[in-house]
Design a protein around this motif. Structure first.
Motif, short mmCIF file in Angstrom:
data_model
loop_
_atom_site.label_atom_id
_atom_site.label_comp_id
_atom_site.label_asym_id
_atom_site.label_seq_id
_atom_site.Cartn_x
_atom_site.Cartn_y
_atom_site.Cartn_z
N ASN A 1 -8.57 8.14 3.31
CA ASN A 1 -9.33 7.01 3.74
C ASN A 1 -10.06 6.02 2.91
OD1 ASN A 1 -8.08 7.58 6.38
ND2 ASN A 1 -9.89 8.97 6.87
N GLU A 2 -9.81 6.32 1.57
CA GLU A 2 -10.46 5.50 0.66
C GLU A 2 -9.55 3.96 0.61
OE1 GLU A 2 -12.12 6.38 -3.24
OE2 GLU A 2 -12.11 8.40 -2.55
N LYS A 3 -10.15 2.98 0.55
CA LYS A 3 -9.34 1.76 0.47
C LYS A 3 -8.67 1.68 -0.76
CE LYS A 3 -12.85 -1.00 3.00
NZ LYS A 3 -14.08 -2.12 2.84
N THR B 1 0.79 -1.19 0.08
CA THR B 1 0.02 0.04 0.04
C THR B 1 1.00 1.07 0.04
OG1 THR B 1 -1.85 -1.05 1.22
CG2 THR B 1 -1.73 1.27 1.27
N ASP C 1 -10.01 -0.28 -3.74
CA ASP C 1 -11.12 0.53 -4.49
C ASP C 1 -10.37 1.51 -5.37
OD1 ASP C 1 -13.16 -0.75 -3.21
OD2 ASP C 1 -13.48 0.64 -1.59
#
Length: 228
Positions: free
Chosen positions: A103-105, A68, A108
């Motif tokens: 804070n978006e995954k 990430t 996604d």
């Protein structure tokens, strides 16, 4: 511009302004064709840039960065790699970083990029990235293995494109030659060519020739399109 070109072609083959105008109407389809060509060119450029982005992510993961965080930090590394010019991949990774920071995954965010890019390689990477998030400690190794496979595929495709570049040029020359021959004969042997422009049968022959030239162009373009 397409209409003007087709008008000249129509006049060259028919010697009739009315018929040339009729042929020029085919130029109305050119914006659609040109839009598709530009889209394919932009996708091809994005694919090559995505290969560089994967290399950046691979390096970060190999250095111990989480997948990430590797995606988040890719934008800065790409800016160092592409120190000038306008590059879509930098804009995409900048957009992804901002979304993740809000804070978006990450899955996604990658899905969104995959859907908008229309690239199979981006979709494959996204699928593996999302799947690997459920494998615990093996996530980094799975992603690195996938990156190697995708990069190798893109490089093979690039090598093929280089190999057929000369043949594409030859095909374009062959597609232009009939028009040059027609123009040359019209100028040097006008009396010999007159029957093609002065009777119905001649017009039929010319129409068939134009149709065959169009088919030859489409076939040559399809042959040169090699999918990997």
């Amino acid at each position: 511009m397409a209409g003007l070109f087709l008008f000249l072609v129509g006049y060259l083959f028919y010697r009739s302004i009315i018929l040339a105008l009729a042929v020029s109407l085919l130029g109305l389809a050119h914006p659609t064709v040109k839009r598709k060509q530009l889209m394919e060119k932009r996708k091809s450029k994005l694919q090559l840039e995505f290969k560089d982005a994967l290399a950046v992510i691979y390096t970060s993961i190999s250095a111990g960065t989480s997948p990430t965080n590797a995606v988040i930090g890719a934008k800065d590394e790409l800016e160092r790699l592409y120190f000038e010019g306008d590059h879509d991949i930098i804009k995409e990774f900048d957009r992804m970083r901002q979304k993740i920071q809000f804070n978006e995954k990450v899955e996604d965010v990658l899905r969104n990029f995959s859907d908008r890019s229309g690239l199979e390689d981006v979709a494959n990477f996204t699928d593996v990235f999302v799947m690997s998030m459920n494998t615990g400690g093996k996530q980094a190794e799975i992603i690195k293995s996938t990156i190697n496979t995708i990069v190798e595929k893109i490089e093979i495709k690039r090598e093929i494109e280089v190999m057929v570049a000369e043949k594409k040029f030859e095909a374009n020359v062959m597609n232009v030659m009939p028009f040059l021959i027609m123009g040359g004969l019209s100028l040097s042997a006008g009396d010999y060519m007159d029957p093609l422009f002065t009777n119905i049968m001649g017009r039929v022959v010319i129409t068939v020739v134009l149709i065959l030239l169009g088919i030859a162009y489409l076939v040559s373009q399809k042959i040169m399109r090699i999918e990997v």
